[in-house]
Design a protein around this motif. Sequence first.
Motif, PDB file in Angstrom:
ATOM      1  N   THR A 102      51.613  39.946  35.526  1.00  0.00           N
ATOM      2  CA  THR A 102      50.863  40.059  36.776  1.00  0.00           C
ATOM      3  C   THR A 102      49.865  38.906  36.876  1.00  0.00           C
ATOM      4  OG1 THR A 102      48.933  41.331  36.028  1.00  0.00           O
ATOM      5  CG2 THR A 102      50.951  42.565  36.495  1.00  0.00           C
ATOM      6  N   TYR A 104      46.836  39.178  37.520  1.00  0.00           N
ATOM      7  CA  TYR A 104      45.496  39.595  37.083  1.00  0.00           C
ATOM      8  C   TYR A 104      45.300  39.483  35.575  1.00  0.00           C
ATOM      9  CZ  TYR A 104      46.711  41.377  41.612  1.00  0.00           C
ATOM     10  OH  TYR A 104      47.187  41.462  42.892  1.00  0.00           O
ATOM     11  N   LEU A 107      43.168  36.532  34.823  1.00  0.00           N
ATOM     12  CA  LEU A 107      41.735  36.654  35.074  1.00  0.00           C
ATOM     13  C   LEU A 107      40.980  37.191  33.865  1.00  0.00           C
ATOM     14  CD1 LEU A 107      41.653  37.984  38.761  1.00  0.00           C
ATOM     15  CD2 LEU A 107      41.308  35.647  37.927  1.00  0.00           C
ATOM     16  N   ARG A 116      39.275  41.479  35.833  1.00  0.00           N
ATOM     17  CA  ARG A 116      40.698  41.785  35.961  1.00  0.00           C
ATOM     18  C   ARG A 116      40.896  43.159  36.588  1.00  0.00           C
ATOM     19  NH1 ARG A 116      44.944  42.322  30.826  1.00  0.00           N
ATOM     20  NH2 ARG A 116      46.749  43.069  32.016  1.00  0.00           N
ATOM     21  N   THR A 119      40.021  43.158  40.521  1.00  0.00           N
ATOM     22  CA  THR A 119      41.045  42.551  41.376  1.00  0.00           C
ATOM     23  C   THR A 119      42.322  43.396  41.398  1.00  0.00           C
ATOM     24  OG1 THR A 119      41.688  41.131  39.511  1.00  0.00           O
ATOM     25  CG2 THR A 119      40.182  40.197  41.153  1.00  0.00           C
ATOM     26  N   ALA A 120      42.686  43.955  40.244  1.00  0.00           N
ATOM     27  CA  ALA A 120      43.866  44.827  40.201  1.00  0.00           C
ATOM     28  C   ALA A 120      43.653  46.065  41.071  1.00  0.00           C
ATOM     29  CB  ALA A 120      44.170  45.239  38.762  1.00  0.00           C
ATOM     30  N   THR A 250      47.969  35.600  44.903  1.00  0.00           N
ATOM     31  CA  THR A 250      47.244  36.624  44.157  1.00  0.00           C
ATOM     32  C   THR A 250      47.773  38.028  44.368  1.00  0.00           C
ATOM     33  OG1 THR A 250      45.600  37.114  45.887  1.00  0.00           O
ATOM     34  CG2 THR A 250      45.167  35.211  44.492  1.00  0.00           C
ATOM     35  N   GLN A 252      50.387  40.734  43.847  1.00  0.00           N
ATOM     36  CA  GLN A 252      51.443  40.893  42.854  1.00  0.00           C
ATOM     37  C   GLN A 252      52.811  41.123  43.472  1.00  0.00           C
ATOM     38  OE1 GLN A 252      51.378  40.237  39.759  1.00  0.00           O
ATOM     39  NE2 GLN A 252      53.434  40.968  39.273  1.00  0.00           N
ATOM     40  N   THR A 434      51.529  46.284  38.067  1.00  0.00           N
ATOM     41  CA  THR A 434      50.070  46.195  37.949  1.00  0.00           C
ATOM     42  C   THR A 434      49.504  47.424  37.249  1.00  0.00           C
ATOM     43  OG1 THR A 434      49.965  44.892  39.978  1.00  0.00           O
ATOM     44  CG2 THR A 434      47.927  45.929  39.260  1.00  0.00           C
ATOM     45  N   ASP A 438      48.271  46.119  33.758  1.00  0.00           N
ATOM     46  CA  ASP A 438      46.826  45.905  33.857  1.00  0.00           C
ATOM     47  C   ASP A 438      45.994  47.140  33.528  1.00  0.00           C
ATOM     48  OD1 ASP A 438      46.687  43.105  34.834  1.00  0.00           O
ATOM     49  OD2 ASP A 438      47.810  43.901  36.522  1.00  0.00           O
ATOM     50  N   VAL A 496      39.714  38.205  46.840  1.00  0.00           N
ATOM     51  CA  VAL A 496      40.551  38.009  45.646  1.00  0.00           C
ATOM     52  C   VAL A 496      40.888  36.533  45.463  1.00  0.00           C
ATOM     53  CG1 VAL A 496      42.743  38.589  44.550  1.00  0.00           C
ATOM     54  CG2 VAL A 496      41.496  40.330  45.826  1.00  0.00           C
TER      55      VAL A 496
END
Length: 570
Positions: A102, A104, A107, A116, A119-120, A250, A252, A434, A438, A496
């Motif tokens: 992903t 993120y 990040l 991270r 943003t996710a 950005t 996904q 994600t 994440d 983002v």
Amino acid sequence: MSLPDWIVLGLTLFGIVLYGIWKSGSNKNIDQFLMGNRSLPWYHVGFSVMATQASAITFLSAPGQAYSDGMRFVQFYFGLPLAMIVLCITFVPIFHKLKVYTAYEFLEQRFDLKTRALTAFLFLVLRSLSTGVAIYAPAIILSTILNINTVYTTLFIGGLVIFYTVYGGSKAVSYTQLLQMSIIFMGMFVAAVLLVVLLPKGVGFGHAIKMAGKLGRMNVIDWKFDWDNRYTVWSGLIGGFFLQLSYFGTDQSQVGRYLTGSSVGQSRLGLIMNGLIKIPMQFLILLIGVLVFAFYQFNRPPLFFNNYEVDNVKKGAYATQYNHLDEQYTQAFENRKTKTGELLKAIDSKNPQQVDKAQEALKLADLQARMIRQGALAVMKKSNPGADENDTNYVFLTFVKQYLPRGLVGLLIAIIFLASMGSTASALNSLASTTVVDIYKRTINKNASDKNYLNASRLATVFWGVVCVIMALYASKLGNLLEAVNQLGSYVYGTVLGVFVVAFYMKKIKGTPVFIAAIISETVIIYLGVSKTVAYLWLNPIGCFLVMIVAYLINQISSKSSKPPLAPNK
């Protein structure tokens, strides 16, 4: 629909699903399920990227948008080619080099876990809402055909897409999208040709375009700089650039598509292909809407295109009032049709004075028809205060149902279904990746087996599929779906994107300043969006620059405060 249409629709839909499952093979680990083993060629990447963006909303709402508002929406995409170039230079090689699942993941390596996670989280909220809208679009079609509540059709569409996304994974999504886009291009071309053929004798493509232009439907370019105007060259080039850069760089749902490329070069070629084809494709889809508008100058359109709402008002206490307005609308249409013929004769005469006179007469006739329609909307709202008064999503569908030959109706409706299935499957795949990469793999179960992560990915796909179906049940309140999905994106994408720009180019800024900046930026953007201070495309550059500026200032202040005091001179 006729029996041949149902046969074409059924064979196309289930054939696509079976084809995708067959081509994808079995998924033995998370890399195969989420990334397709990173083995796909550039044309697969390109079509997959296009299909993810070109949902049923594009093919259902864009013609309706052009029917009511003209061609100016195409300016929304003017920043896309520039965004593709920036992505190819910056984002693609970095993501490929790091072998991330992903966007993120990067990040956390650059900043920290909380950035991270933020943003996710923003992505999961945004994509689930947008996917709900994408599921609702084909549900409208089935609802209109079967004359049943959209709740049942939403459940059917959602269930179908969840099934083959869970079973086939990323490869199933990509292979089906390749075939879907091929059928979509063919079907939309056939629809455009038939629209011209169905125009009255003596009225050609040139006549239709000129007449639509006289009524303000060929407004492709607007050079005026206006913060409140949604679609101008400047909002498209600047606001659209930032929106597209954030979406493809950005989000996904798109990052996951080009990360399936077998190399950096294959991913880049796929994105360049999207950048070159998208604007002409969108122009042609909007042009179909303009041709539908021209067609309905000679053939009586419904007073309101949403049959479900019309049936409701005709069954209620205001039926007589509505029917009276419907009769008035028929008379107004006949007058407008006469004035349209006079305008075309004036255009053929090439006499500017006659053209101007005929144009003004047609505008007055059109205004009369629109005022009657406004009266009908008022009656509809009296009958049912919760009625959906925006019918642009039903314009193209109504034309297809009423005027296209048997078999072709089923094919074009299948096209809209296919577009929805492609974009929805990509979204579910990205939501699952994600969630698992994440959140689950990073914070809950760090050392599980490949089989465990694969099962978790499938469960996450089912979970987000159910969430998106629930979101779809509320999508009817959003108006034109094409605008709604881009407005939703503009609330998040700028913030983002700002985080990623800081990560790539502002190397001295640490995690905490950018985390605080993102929260401040998102708060400001939500206020500006809800209060409608600026047109929604401008929210994207504002959000991006806010994150950059605020993060820089916070980083400067924290750096100075953390420095030890100078020792006194002795």
